[in-house]
Design a protein around this motif. Structure first.
Motif, PDB file in Angstrom:
ATOM      1  N   TRP A  34       0.769  -1.240   0.000  1.00  0.00           N
ATOM      2  CA  TRP A  34       0.000   0.000   0.000  1.00  0.00           C
ATOM      3  C   TRP A  34       0.801   1.291   0.000  1.00  0.00           C
ATOM      4  O   TRP A  34       0.392   2.251  -0.681  1.00  0.00           O
ATOM      5  CB  TRP A  34      -1.008  -0.011   1.158  1.00  0.00           C
ATOM      6  CG  TRP A  34      -2.203  -0.811   0.803  1.00  0.00           C
ATOM      7  CD1 TRP A  34      -2.424  -2.126   1.103  1.00  0.00           C
ATOM      8  CD2 TRP A  34      -3.324  -0.384   0.027  1.00  0.00           C
ATOM      9  NE1 TRP A  34      -3.617  -2.535   0.573  1.00  0.00           N
ATOM     10  CE2 TRP A  34      -4.197  -1.484  -0.095  1.00  0.00           C
ATOM     11  CE3 TRP A  34      -3.672   0.818  -0.563  1.00  0.00           C
ATOM     12  CZ2 TRP A  34      -5.392  -1.407  -0.786  1.00  0.00           C
ATOM     13  CZ3 TRP A  34      -4.872   0.898  -1.256  1.00  0.00           C
ATOM     14  CH2 TRP A  34      -5.716  -0.205  -1.356  1.00  0.00           C
ATOM     15  N   PRO A  35       1.892   1.441   0.727  1.00  0.00           N
ATOM     16  CA  PRO A  35       2.570   2.753   0.699  1.00  0.00           C
ATOM     17  C   PRO A  35       2.977   3.188  -0.707  1.00  0.00           C
ATOM     18  O   PRO A  35       2.634   4.308  -1.136  1.00  0.00           O
ATOM     19  CB  PRO A  35       3.789   2.524   1.604  1.00  0.00           C
ATOM     20  CG  PRO A  35       3.345   1.459   2.552  1.00  0.00           C
ATOM     21  CD  PRO A  35       2.501   0.543   1.732  1.00  0.00           C
ATOM     22  N   LEU A  36       3.692   2.334  -1.439  1.00  0.00           N
ATOM     23  CA  LEU A  36       4.108   2.714  -2.786  1.00  0.00           C
ATOM     24  C   LEU A  36       2.914   2.798  -3.727  1.00  0.00           C
ATOM     25  O   LEU A  36       2.858   3.679  -4.597  1.00  0.00           O
ATOM     26  CB  LEU A  36       5.131   1.710  -3.317  1.00  0.00           C
ATOM     27  CG  LEU A  36       5.706   2.022  -4.704  1.00  0.00           C
ATOM     28  CD1 LEU A  36       6.320   3.409  -4.752  1.00  0.00           C
ATOM     29  CD2 LEU A  36       6.740   0.966  -5.102  1.00  0.00           C
ATOM     30  N   TYR A  37       1.969   1.895  -3.573  1.00  0.00           N
ATOM     31  CA  TYR A  37       0.756   1.928  -4.392  1.00  0.00           C
ATOM     32  C   TYR A  37       0.024   3.258  -4.220  1.00  0.00           C
ATOM     33  O   TYR A  37      -0.429   3.874  -5.192  1.00  0.00           O
ATOM     34  CB  TYR A  37      -0.144   0.759  -3.997  1.00  0.00           C
ATOM     35  CG  TYR A  37      -1.401   0.585  -4.810  1.00  0.00           C
ATOM     36  CD1 TYR A  37      -1.381   0.599  -6.204  1.00  0.00           C
ATOM     37  CD2 TYR A  37      -2.628   0.371  -4.186  1.00  0.00           C
ATOM     38  CE1 TYR A  37      -2.540   0.419  -6.950  1.00  0.00           C
ATOM     39  CE2 TYR A  37      -3.788   0.175  -4.914  1.00  0.00           C
ATOM     40  CZ  TYR A  37      -3.742   0.210  -6.292  1.00  0.00           C
ATOM     41  OH  TYR A  37      -4.894   0.019  -7.022  1.00  0.00           O
ATOM     42  N   LEU A  38      -0.074   3.732  -2.969  1.00  0.00           N
ATOM     43  CA  LEU A  38      -0.733   5.014  -2.706  1.00  0.00           C
ATOM     44  C   LEU A  38       0.054   6.168  -3.326  1.00  0.00           C
ATOM     45  O   LEU A  38      -0.545   7.123  -3.842  1.00  0.00           O
ATOM     46  CB  LEU A  38      -0.871   5.223  -1.200  1.00  0.00           C
ATOM     47  CG  LEU A  38      -1.938   4.385  -0.495  1.00  0.00           C
ATOM     48  CD1 LEU A  38      -1.862   4.585   1.013  1.00  0.00           C
ATOM     49  CD2 LEU A  38      -3.321   4.732  -1.004  1.00  0.00           C
ATOM     50  N   VAL A  39       1.375   6.091  -3.260  1.00  0.00           N
ATOM     51  CA  VAL A  39       2.196   7.136  -3.884  1.00  0.00           C
ATOM     52  C   VAL A  39       1.901   7.219  -5.373  1.00  0.00           C
ATOM     53  O   VAL A  39       1.710   8.309  -5.938  1.00  0.00           O
ATOM     54  CB  VAL A  39       3.693   6.865  -3.640  1.00  0.00           C
ATOM     55  CG1 VAL A  39       4.558   7.766  -4.516  1.00  0.00           C
ATOM     56  CG2 VAL A  39       4.044   7.074  -2.174  1.00  0.00           C
ATOM     57  N   VAL A  40       1.841   6.071  -6.029  1.00  0.00           N
ATOM     58  CA  VAL A  40       1.575   6.037  -7.469  1.00  0.00           C
ATOM     59  C   VAL A  40       0.172   6.560  -7.767  1.00  0.00           C
ATOM     60  O   VAL A  40      -0.022   7.381  -8.682  1.00  0.00           O
ATOM     61  CB  VAL A  40       1.744   4.605  -8.012  1.00  0.00           C
ATOM     62  CG1 VAL A  40       1.281   4.507  -9.462  1.00  0.00           C
ATOM     63  CG2 VAL A  40       3.206   4.170  -7.907  1.00  0.00           C
ATOM     64  N   LEU A  41      -0.814   6.118  -6.999  1.00  0.00           N
ATOM     65  CA  LEU A  41      -2.192   6.540  -7.240  1.00  0.00           C
ATOM     66  C   LEU A  41      -2.383   8.036  -7.014  1.00  0.00           C
ATOM     67  O   LEU A  41      -2.961   8.737  -7.856  1.00  0.00           O
ATOM     68  CB  LEU A  41      -3.149   5.761  -6.336  1.00  0.00           C
ATOM     69  CG  LEU A  41      -3.350   4.277  -6.622  1.00  0.00           C
ATOM     70  CD1 LEU A  41      -4.313   3.669  -5.611  1.00  0.00           C
ATOM     71  CD2 LEU A  41      -3.864   4.051  -8.041  1.00  0.00           C
ATOM     72  N   VAL A  42      -1.909   8.527  -5.887  1.00  0.00           N
ATOM     73  CA  VAL A  42      -2.108   9.941  -5.564  1.00  0.00           C
ATOM     74  C   VAL A  42      -1.321  10.825  -6.523  1.00  0.00           C
ATOM     75  O   VAL A  42      -1.822  11.871  -6.969  1.00  0.00           O
ATOM     76  CB  VAL A  42      -1.714  10.212  -4.097  1.00  0.00           C
ATOM     77  CG1 VAL A  42      -1.761  11.706  -3.806  1.00  0.00           C
ATOM     78  CG2 VAL A  42      -2.641   9.461  -3.153  1.00  0.00           C
ATOM     79  N   SER A  43      -0.111  10.423  -6.876  1.00  0.00           N
ATOM     80  CA  SER A  43       0.677  11.196  -7.843  1.00  0.00           C
ATOM     81  C   SER A  43      -0.037  11.248  -9.191  1.00  0.00           C
ATOM     82  O   SER A  43      -0.088  12.308  -9.842  1.00  0.00           O
ATOM     83  CB  SER A  43       2.066  10.583  -8.008  1.00  0.00           C
ATOM     84  OG  SER A  43       2.770  10.572  -6.792  1.00  0.00           O
ATOM     85  N   SER A  44      -0.598  10.125  -9.604  1.00  0.00           N
ATOM     86  CA  SER A  44      -1.332  10.086 -10.866  1.00  0.00           C
ATOM     87  C   SER A  44      -2.565  10.968 -10.805  1.00  0.00           C
ATOM     88  O   SER A  44      -2.888  11.687 -11.769  1.00  0.00           O
ATOM     89  CB  SER A  44      -1.722   8.641 -11.203  1.00  0.00           C
ATOM     90  OG  SER A  44      -0.590   7.813 -11.319  1.00  0.00           O
ATOM     91  N   TRP A  45      -3.267  10.910  -9.686  1.00  0.00           N
ATOM     92  CA  TRP A  45      -4.489  11.721  -9.512  1.00  0.00           C
ATOM     93  C   TRP A  45      -4.171  13.218  -9.532  1.00  0.00           C
ATOM     94  O   TRP A  45      -4.856  13.998 -10.195  1.00  0.00           O
ATOM     95  CB  TRP A  45      -5.152  11.326  -8.200  1.00  0.00           C
ATOM     96  CG  TRP A  45      -6.354  12.137  -7.842  1.00  0.00           C
ATOM     97  CD1 TRP A  45      -7.565  12.156  -8.469  1.00  0.00           C
ATOM     98  CD2 TRP A  45      -6.449  13.062  -6.746  1.00  0.00           C
ATOM     99  NE1 TRP A  45      -8.418  13.024  -7.844  1.00  0.00           N
ATOM    100  CE2 TRP A  45      -7.764  13.592  -6.782  1.00  0.00           C
ATOM    101  CE3 TRP A  45      -5.574  13.476  -5.750  1.00  0.00           C
ATOM    102  CZ2 TRP A  45      -8.201  14.527  -5.850  1.00  0.00           C
ATOM    103  CZ3 TRP A  45      -6.010  14.406  -4.826  1.00  0.00           C
ATOM    104  CH2 TRP A  45      -7.310  14.930  -4.880  1.00  0.00           C
ATOM    105  N   LEU A  46      -3.095  13.606  -8.833  1.00  0.00           N
ATOM    106  CA  LEU A  46      -2.719  15.016  -8.774  1.00  0.00           C
ATOM    107  C   LEU A  46      -2.295  15.545 -10.141  1.00  0.00           C
ATOM    108  O   LEU A  46      -2.695  16.651 -10.546  1.00  0.00           O
ATOM    109  CB  LEU A  46      -1.589  15.221  -7.763  1.00  0.00           C
ATOM    110  CG  LEU A  46      -1.963  15.056  -6.287  1.00  0.00           C
ATOM    111  CD1 LEU A  46      -0.716  15.121  -5.410  1.00  0.00           C
ATOM    112  CD2 LEU A  46      -2.973  16.119  -5.865  1.00  0.00           C
TER     113      LEU A  46
END
Length: 344
Positions: free
Chosen positions: A78-90
């Protein structure tokens, strides 16, 4: 050695995507990527099942065991997955979708494991397996505890595999399906390999036979490369022709894994090669970041400007980005554990 296998898995994925992007003469290895993901699934199932089955008697009934298991599985994904998701969303909200094209609705679907764009499809599959593994481990443990013979346990494994294949027919699986069911046969092969591993450790070693089995597994993978398989069948190239061979790849990678554990030194040396092991160490970051890096290099016109150097340049950029990602987000959390006394 396991990192070497992870390195092979992620390089297979990259080779497929580089081929489909035209970095290699087409069709090259276009279409082999799913087999690399299935190797990840087998390794994950084997390692987790083996670790649980090696616990002392009574450990599976202790809350600490499952709290530690849950924490480690969450921190692994989850930590890296969240980084990828939030970065993509932003970046998508800013009007510059340089990563994955994830809007607010898509972000929620990814967080709730109902969607997986591009390579992200495997994250819901993997994490859902983590939720079901305790039941699978308990079944393997009880069969051994009650004295089931290896033949009886193998028979139960075959019956469960047959039920899974009937419940989720491979021919009806959609591309990048985020459900666990269609891929469950792959995970089952990896988990049962943990039981075979334990039997092999107690029996007389036959390294020559295991090595031969491993070489045959690698040969079978080569034959299953879509361009070669289509050529053997005398039909036009179809990149997805072996995509749904779940049982085939589950058994194939399980045999290769067991051959490395119990075979001779020659094959082990290949997967103990330090560069390959290093790639395996950062394989999760590399898996998540290589597509955005590839897309960025394409926007910069690297394949057109440097056609011969493009594969190496894209690979170097992906490795650099992934090494930084591993150092920032994965490495700090890799040793986190729940100690038994903390929950006493």
């Amino acid at each position: 050695m396991l990192d070497g296998l992870r390195g092979l898995a992620v390089l297979i994925v990259l080779a497929s995507h580089f081929s489909s992007a035209g970095l290699f003469p087409r069709p090259a290895l276009h279409g082999v990527g799913k087999s690399g993901v299935y190797l990840f699934f087998v390794l994950s199932a084997w390692l987790l099942a083996r670790n649980l089955l090696r616990l002392p008697d009574g450990a599976l009934a202790r809350p600490h065991t499952w709290l530690d298991y849950a924490l480690r599985r969450i921190l692994r994904i989850w930590p890296l997955y969240l980084v990828v998701l939030v970065s993509s969303w932003l970046t998508h909200r800013a009007g510059h979708p340089v990563l994955y094209a994830i809007d607010t609705a898509s972000l929620w679907r990814h967080l709730t494991l109902r969607e997986g764009q591009s390579v992200l499809w495997s994250i819901p599959v993997e994490f859902t397996f983590y939720l079901w593994l305790p039941l699978l481990a308990a079944g393997l443990y009880l069969m051994a505890r009650r004295g089931w013979s290896p033949l009886a346990q193998a028979g139960a494994f075959v019956l469960v595999l047959a039920a899974v294949m009937l419940a989720w027919p491979p021919s009806q699986t959609i591309e990048n399906d985020v459900r666990l069911g269609p891929y469950l046969a792959v995970f089952l092969c990896g988990a049962f390999a943990a039981r075979v591993d334990a039997w092999a450790q107690r029996s007389a070693a036959r390294p020559a036979l295991w090595s031969a089995a491993g070489l045959l597994a690698l040969l079978a993978w080569c034959v299953a490369i879509p361009v070669l398989w289509c050529w053997l069948l005398g039909r036009p190239f179809e990149a997805t022709i072996t995509r749904n061979w779940f049982l085939f790849f589950g058994l194939l990678w399980s045999v290769l894994l067991l051959s490395l554990l119990h075979g001779g030194q020659a094959l082990r040396r290949v997967f103990a090669w330090k560069p390959l092991r290093w790639v395996g160490l950062i394989s999760f970051s590399l898996y998540l970041w290589h597509m955005p890096v590839l897309a960025a290099m394409q926007r910069l016109g690297i394949p057109e400007r440097f056609p011969l150097l493009a594969p190496g340049l894209v690979l170097a950029a992906a490795l650099a980005a992934s090494a930084l990602s591993w150092w920032l987000f994965e490495r700090p959390l890799s040793g986190v554990r729940i100690r038994a006394r903390a929950v006493a």
